[in-house]
Motif scaffolding. Structure first.
Motif, PDB file in Angstrom:
ATOM      1  N   ARG A 168      36.940  46.997  88.215  1.00 61.24           N
ATOM      2  CA  ARG A 168      37.537  45.992  87.335  1.00 61.24           C
ATOM      3  C   ARG A 168      37.800  44.671  88.059  1.00 61.24           C
ATOM      4  O   ARG A 168      37.494  43.613  87.537  1.00 61.24           O
ATOM      5  N   SER A 169      38.397  44.764  89.227  1.00 59.29           N
ATOM      6  CA  SER A 169      38.767  43.527  89.928  1.00 59.29           C
ATOM      7  C   SER A 169      37.628  43.098  90.842  1.00 59.29           C
ATOM      8  O   SER A 169      37.233  43.835  91.740  1.00 59.29           O
TER       9      SER A 169
ATOM     10  N   HIS B 150      46.040  51.678  97.211  1.00 54.99           N
ATOM     11  CA  HIS B 150      44.670  51.265  97.551  1.00 54.99           C
ATOM     12  C   HIS B 150      44.365  49.825  97.143  1.00 54.99           C
ATOM     13  O   HIS B 150      43.823  49.055  97.940  1.00 54.99           O
TER      14      HIS B 150
ATOM     15  N   ASN C   6      43.384  44.268  98.436  1.00 54.81           N
ATOM     16  CA  ASN C   6      43.534  42.902  97.930  1.00 54.81           C
ATOM     17  C   ASN C   6      44.998  42.617  97.670  1.00 54.81           C
ATOM     18  O   ASN C   6      45.482  42.780  96.547  1.00 54.81           O
TER      19      ASN C   6
ATOM     20  N   ARG D  38      46.458  40.029  97.213  1.00 53.30           N
ATOM     21  CA  ARG D  38      46.585  38.981  96.196  1.00 53.30           C
ATOM     22  C   ARG D  38      47.535  37.854  96.573  1.00 53.30           C
ATOM     23  O   ARG D  38      48.368  37.463  95.761  1.00 53.30           O
TER      24      ARG D  38
ATOM     25  N   ARG E  48      32.085  44.006  95.069  1.00 52.49           N
ATOM     26  CA  ARG E  48      31.807  45.453  95.120  1.00 52.49           C
ATOM     27  C   ARG E  48      30.808  45.835  94.038  1.00 52.49           C
ATOM     28  O   ARG E  48      30.926  45.421  92.889  1.00 52.49           O
TER      29      ARG E  48
HETATM   30  C1  HEM Z   1      39.555  48.789  93.792  1.00 54.87           C
HETATM   31  C2  HEM Z   1      38.717  53.544  94.134  1.00 54.87           C
HETATM   32  C3  HEM Z   1      36.428  52.801  98.361  1.00 54.87           C
HETATM   33  C4  HEM Z   1      37.876  48.204  98.300  1.00 54.87           C
HETATM   34  C5  HEM Z   1      39.503  50.132  93.508  1.00 54.87           C
HETATM   35  C6  HEM Z   1      40.005  50.760  92.302  1.00 54.87           C
HETATM   36  C7  HEM Z   1      39.771  52.089  92.400  1.00 54.87           C
HETATM   37  C8  HEM Z   1      39.113  52.312  93.665  1.00 54.87           C
HETATM   38  C9  HEM Z   1      40.110  53.170  91.390  1.00 54.87           C
HETATM   39  C10 HEM Z   1      40.709  50.048  91.144  1.00 54.87           C
HETATM   40  C11 HEM Z   1      39.740  49.360  90.234  1.00 54.87           C
HETATM   41  C12 HEM Z   1      39.676  47.877  90.400  1.00 54.87           C
HETATM   42  O1  HEM Z   1      40.705  47.237  90.642  1.00 54.87           O
HETATM   43  O2  HEM Z   1      38.577  47.337  90.296  1.00 54.87           O
HETATM   44  C13 HEM Z   1      38.008  53.743  95.314  1.00 54.87           C
HETATM   45  C14 HEM Z   1      37.532  55.031  95.766  1.00 54.87           C
HETATM   46  C15 HEM Z   1      36.879  54.817  96.952  1.00 54.87           C
HETATM   47  C16 HEM Z   1      36.967  53.396  97.244  1.00 54.87           C
HETATM   48  C17 HEM Z   1      37.761  56.348  95.056  1.00 54.87           C
HETATM   49  C18 HEM Z   1      36.175  55.788  97.863  1.00 54.87           C
HETATM   50  C19 HEM Z   1      35.659  56.921  97.471  1.00 54.87           C
HETATM   51  C20 HEM Z   1      36.684  51.510  98.738  1.00 54.87           C
HETATM   52  C21 HEM Z   1      36.295  50.930 100.000  1.00 54.87           C
HETATM   53  C22 HEM Z   1      36.733  49.648 100.001  1.00 54.87           C
HETATM   54  C23 HEM Z   1      37.363  49.408  98.716  1.00 54.87           C
HETATM   55  C24 HEM Z   1      35.543  51.652 101.132  1.00 54.87           C
HETATM   56  C25 HEM Z   1      36.634  48.605 101.093  1.00 54.87           C
HETATM   57  C26 HEM Z   1      36.761  48.860 102.369  1.00 54.87           C
HETATM   58  C27 HEM Z   1      38.384  47.966  97.052  1.00 54.87           C
HETATM   59  C28 HEM Z   1      38.753  46.647  96.586  1.00 54.87           C
HETATM   60  C29 HEM Z   1      39.247  46.814  95.287  1.00 54.87           C
HETATM   61  C30 HEM Z   1      39.163  48.244  94.987  1.00 54.87           C
HETATM   62  C31 HEM Z   1      38.620  45.333  97.348  1.00 54.87           C
HETATM   63  C32 HEM Z   1      39.755  45.727  94.357  1.00 54.87           C
HETATM   64  C33 HEM Z   1      41.178  45.411  94.636  1.00 54.87           C
HETATM   65  C34 HEM Z   1      41.632  44.254  93.781  1.00 54.87           C
HETATM   66  O3  HEM Z   1      40.979  43.219  93.805  1.00 54.87           O
HETATM   67  O4  HEM Z   1      42.638  44.421  93.112  1.00 54.87           O
HETATM   68  N1  HEM Z   1      38.966  51.103  94.326  1.00 54.87           N
HETATM   69  N2  HEM Z   1      37.658  52.789  96.229  1.00 54.87           N
HETATM   70  N3  HEM Z   1      37.330  50.563  97.985  1.00 54.87           N
HETATM   71  N4  HEM Z   1      38.641  48.893  96.069  1.00 54.87           N
HETATM   72 FE1  HEM Z   1      38.203  50.841  96.167  1.00 54.87          FE
END
Ligand code: HEM
Length: 457
Positions: A202-203, A324, A329, A331, A342
Motif C-alpha cells: 500500500r505505501s 514493521h 518508514n 515518516r 517495493r
Molecule cells: C510495508 C510485510 C519484507 C520494507 C509492509 C507492510 C506489510 C509488510 C504487511 C504494510 C503494507 C504497506 O504499508 O504497504 C512484509 C513481510 C516481509 C516484508 C511479510 C517479509 C516476508 C520487507 C523487507 C523490507 C520491507 C525485506 C526492507 C528491508 C517495507 C517498507 C514498507 C513495508 C519500506 C512500507 C512502509 C511505509 O511506507 O509505511 N511490509 N514486509 N519489507 N515494508 Fe515490508
C-alpha cells in the motif's frame, strides 16, 4: 533540458508540454520502476551466461521482441482505465555485477556504477545485513547469477507463453540456474496481501502526477523525486536521458504457523480479549490485517487502506517503535531519501485462507513467503540501510525498543515492552523479543539497465 532527477514535482508524464528529454527517458526506461506493473502471475528466471556474445545477443533479442518501455506501460494503464482493454505483459531484465563482467565489461568500466554494494554483490554483504551464510542459501542462489528476467501479467497464460518464448531464445551456452513463480493473493476486500495475512504494497513512494493526485496527502506527502529510484545508466549512450535502477531480489520464507502462534501468545500476554486481540499482530506489523494503521486507530476497519499518516504524535503508546512499517518508514522529513519502490510478490501454494481466523496449527511453516523486490538509486543507502540500521537495530530511534519483529535479523538479546492499552503509557512487563519467522533463502543485487543499453548490445 536534461532530466532533473531531484525535481520535487511529480512527473506529469502525459502532459502535452513534456520536454523531449523526459520523453526519451520514459521511452528508454524499463517499466515497473516508476509505477508498479501488474504481476499477479510472475516468473523470475535466473540465468548464467558462459559466452559473452551469446549473452549479448540473447539480451538484445529479448529487448527487441518482448520488452516495452515505461511510457508504453503508462499508456496501457491509461487505456485500461478508459476502455478496460488489458495491456501487454511485463518483461524486466536485471544484470548483476558478475553478469556485466561476463558480458565483457572491464573492471574499470564497472567502477562507473556508483553503488559499491552492487559492485560487491549480495554474497559479499551477508555480514552487513545479518543474512544467513551463503552455504545455507538455496542452491541456485549460491551460484553466480548473471541475469534475472522477470515476466509478469494479470493472467497466467500470457506469462507461460512468454516464458516459453524467452527460454526458446536462450543460447545453448547459457543455463537457467533457478526459477521462482510468484502468485498474488488477495483478501475478500480485493487488496493484495502477504502470507501472514496483512495487506501489503500500500505505501509506496509515488513519482507520477496522476498517481499522487489520487492520494489524500494532508499529513504524509507520497510524492518523491525520481532520484529515489533512478540513476544514469553508465553504459547507455546518454547520461542525461538513459536511466536505470538498482534492483534487490531476496527470497524470504515465512513461517506462518510460528507468526500466528506469536500473535496469539502476545495477545494472551497483554491480556487482550475479543476484537482487541487483533492488536497484537497490528503492533508487530504496524497495520491491522486490513491495512488500518495502528498509530491511527485502536481497531481495524473504516474503509480504504489509509496511507496519509505520520507517527509524529505517537511516542510508542499506539504503534511500537519496532512495528514493521514504523521501522521501515518512520515518516519524518529527513529520511525520505531512504524509501525504495517495493515491487515484491508472494510465492508458494496454500490450501488455507491467509486472512481468516483459523488456528495456527493449520498454517504452513515453510514453502511460502515473499519474493522481496525493490528499486533503489542506492542499495547501500536504501535497502541495506533499512535492513541493517533500522530493522536489525534494537536501538533504532529509541534505545532498547527491539528488532523489527517481521524482518529483523541478528541476535535478539534484549527484552521489550508493548503498550497494554492503545494510546496509554502503561507498558507490559519486559518480555523476550518475538522470534524470527522470516528466513532469507538467497538473492542477488542487479541493475535494471535502460532499453537504450540493451538495444545496443
Ligand atoms: C510495508 C510485510 C519484507 C520494507 C509492509 C507492510 C506489510 C509488510 C504487511 C504494510 C503494507 C504497506 O504499508 O504497504 C512484509 C513481510 C516481509 C516484508 C511479510 C517479509 C516476508 C520487507 C523487507 C523490507 C520491507 C525485506 C526492507 C528491508 C517495507 C517498507 C514498507 C513495508 C519500506 C512500507 C512502509 C511505509 O511506507 O509505511 N511490509 N514486509 N519489507 N515494508 Fe515490508
Amino acid at each position: 533540458m536534461p532530466v532533473d532527477l531531484d525535481n520535487a514535482q511529480p512527473l506529469a508524464w502525459d502532459s502535452a508540454t513534456l520536454d523531449p528529454d523526459t520523453r526519451e527517458m520514459l521511452d528508454n526506461l524499463q517499466p515497473n520502476i516508476l509505477r508498479a506493473h501488474v504481476r499477479e502471475h510472475l516468473s523470475a528466471l535466473f540465468i548464467r551466461f558462459n559466452d559473452a556474445s551469446d549473452g549479448r545477443r540473447f539480451l538484445r533479442e529479448v529487448a527487441a521482441t518482448s520488452m516495452k518501455s515505461a511510457r508504453r506501460h503508462l499508456e496501457e494503464v491509461r487505456e485500461f482505465a478508459r476502455s478496460g482493454r488489458s495491456g501487454t505483459p511485463y518483461v524486466g531484465i536485471g544484470v548483476s555485477k558478475a553478469g556485466y563482467r561476463d558480458l565483457g565489461h572491464s573492471v574499470e568500466e564497472l567502477r562507473l556504477f556508483g553503488d559499491r554494494v552492487f559492485r560487491d554483490g549480495m554474497k559479499r554483504r551477508v555480514g552487513e545485513v545479518h543474512d544467513p551464510a551463503v552455504t545455507e542459501w538455496e542452491a541456485a542462489y549460491q551460484r553466480e547469477i548473471h541475469v534475472v528476467v522477470l515476466i509478469g501479467d494479470a493472467e497466467a497464460a500470457p506469462v507461460a507463453r512468454l516464458r516459453e518464448q524467452i527460454l526458446g531464445m536462450l543460447p545453448d551456452s547459457a543455463r537457467v540456474l533457478g526459477e521462482e513463480t510468484g502468485r498474488g493473493m488477495r483478501n475478500p476486500a480485493g487488496d493484495g496481501i502477504e502470507h501472514f495475512g496483512y495487506v501489503d504494497g500500500r505505501s509506496q513512494p509515488l513519482f507520477l502526477a496522476d498517481e499522487v493526485e489520487r492520494e489524500p496527502r494532508k499529513r504524509w506527502n507520497p510524492a518523491f523525486p525520481l532520484a529515489n529510484v533512478l540513476v544514469a545508466d553508465p553504459f547507455a549512450p546518454s547520461a542525461d536521458r538513459h536511466f536505470g535502477s538498482y534492483f534487490v531480489f531476496r527470497k524470504l520464507e515465512q513461517n506462518v504457523r510460528a507468526f500466528k502462534e506469536i500473535e496469539r501468545e502476545l495477545a494472551d500476554a497483554l491480556g487482550l480479549t475479543g476484537a482487541d486481540r487483533d492488536r497484537a499482530g497490528a503492533m508487530l506489523v504496524g497495520r491491522f490485517k486490513d491495512g488500518t494503521p495502528v498509530t491511527a486507530k485502536a481497531k481495524a476497519g473504516g474503509g480504504a487502506v489509509a496511507n496519509d499518516f505520520t507517527f509524529d504524535a505517537d511516542d510508542g503508546a499506539r504503534c511500537p517503535f519496532s512495528g514493521h512499517i514504523r521501522k521501515t518508514n518512520p515518516r519524518f522529513e529527513g529520511i525520505r531519501h531512504v524509501l525504495m519502490a517495493r515491487r515484491g510478490q508472494t510465492y508458494g501454494e496454500r490450501t488455507d485462507q491467509p486472512w481468516d481466523e483459523s488456528p495456527p496449527e493449520t498454517r504452513p511453516s515453510a514453502g511460502v513467503g515473499l519474493l522481496f523486490m525493490a528499486f533503489n538509486s542506492s542499495l547501500e543507502n536504501q535497502f541495506e540501510f533499512t535492513q541493517r540500521d533500522w530493522a536489525d537495530n534494537a536501538d533504532f530511534l529509541n534505545p532498547a525498543t527491539g528488532h523489527d519483529p517481521v524482518i529483523g535479523q541478528g541476535e535478539r538479546d534484549i527484552k521489550v515492552t508493548f503498550p497494554r492499552v492503545w494510546g496509554r503509557p502503561e507498558q507490559s512487563l519486559p518480555q523476550a523479543q518475538v522470534s524470527q519467522t522470516v528466513t532469507m533463502l538467497g538473492g542477488e543485487y542487479f541493475f535494471m539497465p535502460s532499453l537504450a543499453y540493451l538495444r545496443t548490445l
